[in-house]
Design a protein around this motif. Sequence first.
Motif, short mmCIF file in Angstrom:
data_model
loop_
_atom_site.label_atom_id
_atom_site.label_comp_id
_atom_site.label_asym_id
_atom_site.label_seq_id
_atom_site.Cartn_x
_atom_site.Cartn_y
_atom_site.Cartn_z
N VAL A 188 0.88 -1.18 0.00
CA VAL A 188 0.00 0.00 0.00
C VAL A 188 0.91 1.23 0.00
N HIS A 189 0.66 2.15 -0.96
CA HIS A 189 1.55 3.32 -1.08
C HIS A 189 0.75 4.62 -1.01
N LYS A 190 1.33 5.62 -0.31
CA LYS A 190 0.66 6.93 -0.16
C LYS A 190 1.32 7.95 -1.11
N TYR A 191 0.45 8.52 -1.99
CA TYR A 191 0.91 9.61 -2.86
C TYR A 191 0.54 10.94 -2.19
N THR A 192 1.54 11.82 -1.98
CA THR A 192 1.32 13.08 -1.24
C THR A 192 1.19 14.31 -2.13
N LYS A 193 1.54 14.17 -3.42
CA LYS A 193 1.51 15.32 -4.33
C LYS A 193 0.69 14.98 -5.58
#
Length: 479
Positions: A446-451
Motif C-alpha cells: 500500500v503506497h501513499k501519494y502526497t503530491k
Amino acid sequence: MKFLLIFLILIFVLTSTASATVTIFPTPLGAGTPPATARITCSCGNSCIDYTAVAASSDPRIVQLKDLSKGNETYVRWDFGDGTPLEGTNITPSLKNPVHTFPKNGYYIICMTTRNSCCSQKLWVHMTIIITDGNATVPFKAPVTAFSAAPTSGEASLKVQFTDKSTPFPYTDKSTGVSTSWKWSFGDGTYSTVQYPSHTYSKAGNYTVSLTIKNAKGSDTKTIKNYIVVNDLKAPVAVFSASPTSGKAPLNVAFTDKSTGSPASWQWSFGDGSRSFVQNPVHKYTKAGKYTVSLTVKNNGGSSTVAKTGYIQVRDKLVAAFSLSPTSGKAPLNVAFTDKSTGTPSGWIWDFGDGSKSFIQSPTHKYSKAGKYTISLTVKNDKGSNTVTKTNYITVIDKPVAAFSASPTSGKAPLNVTFTDKSTGSPASWQWSFGDGSRSFVQNPVHKYTKAGKYTVSLTVKNAKGSNIKTMSECVVVS
C-alpha cells in the motif's frame, strides 16, 4: 359289642407292621451313575448340594427325601437307584422333597443333581439308603466280586481308576462285627485295600488284575488276565491353534495346544521375544507386525516342535501418512511420493492435485505446469479407510509473468493506493516502482501519494527460472 372290640384290636395287631427304618450312608467314591465324588460346591462359592431321607410311614419302602441344598435351584433331578427318576425346572415342594416308594427293602444308591442361579454347572451328590423294617435287616450274603477299570490301555505312565462293582453292598455284620474288606492285586507287584483305588503303571506290559472281597459270610475273587495293557511312551507331536490370528494392537491371542502323544511340558515362543511354559497361554501383542509362533512339547519319550511363520498379524490403527521429495522446483518437476501410513493398508489412492491419480503404494509423478498443488492420500484395508490431505504442498515454478492491479487509481492527495500482485509463474521476489521515486519489495504493498501528478508504476518479478517486468503509464492520477 365287647367281642367286636376285641376282634378289631386283634385285627389291628395282626395287620400292623413295625416302624420303618431308613439308614443313610455316604456313598463310596466311584459308585453310582455318574460316579460318586466328594460333596460338590459351586465354583462361585455360594451354593452347595445336600439331602437326607426319613421314613414317611410305617411301610419301610415309603421314604421322604429332603433337599438340604444351599442356593436358588433352577433344576432338580432325582435318581432313586431303582430305575425311576424325577426331574423338572418348576421347583415345587414335591420336586424338592419327594416321597418315593421303593419296590422292596434293600440298599439304594440315590443321586440328586441340581443347577442353580449362582452358576450354570451341574452339581450332584450320592447317598446310599438302606431300608429295613423293625424285625429284619438287609440280608447279609457272601460277596460276588465284580469290578471295572478305566482306561484299560494307554502309554506309560498310565493312571487307572478301578471301580468295585461287587454285591451285596459293603456292610458290618452286627452279630460278628466283621466288616467287608478288599484286596486288589494290580499285576505289577503292588496291592491296595481300598474299595475304589487308582493306580499308576510306570512301565509297559500286560497286567493281570484281581480283586478279593471278604465279609462275615465268605469271600470271592475275580481275576481278569492281561486286563491292563500299557505301551511304551512315544514322543508327542506338536500341534496348536490360535484365535484371533489378526487384529489391531494391542491384540490378545489365545493359544490352544492340540498336540498328540501326552506331552508333559510345553514351551511357546510368540515371535516377539516372549515365551510361555503353560499348556494353553494367552499372549498380548503390543506392536504391529507379523509374528512367527513355535511350540515345543516334550515327554519321557522325546520332543517335537512346530512353527508357523507369520502366523499372527498385528496392525496399528489405520492412519494415512506420506512424505515426498522435492516439494518445489522448476517445471517439469518429478516428485517421489513415499507412503508412511500405519495399520497395514492394502490399498492406496493418490490425488496429485493436477487431475492425476495413482493406485500404487509409493509413486513418482511429473508436474509439467507451474502452480501450487494440494496432495491427498487415502489408504484402505478390510477394516476401513483413512485420508490425509496437504494443501498447496508442492510448488512448481516457471518463468514468471508480471501483472498487477491498483485501487483506487485516482483521487485527491494524499491518496493511499493498494497494489495487488497478479503475476503468474510463482515469483519468488517482487520489486515495485511507484513513479514518485519510492519503491517496495513486498508482494502486495500500500503506497501513499502526497503530491498531485500522473504516476507510472512498474512491477518486476523474479524466480529461479528468470524475471519479468510490467509497466503501466499514468497508472495513478493524483489531483
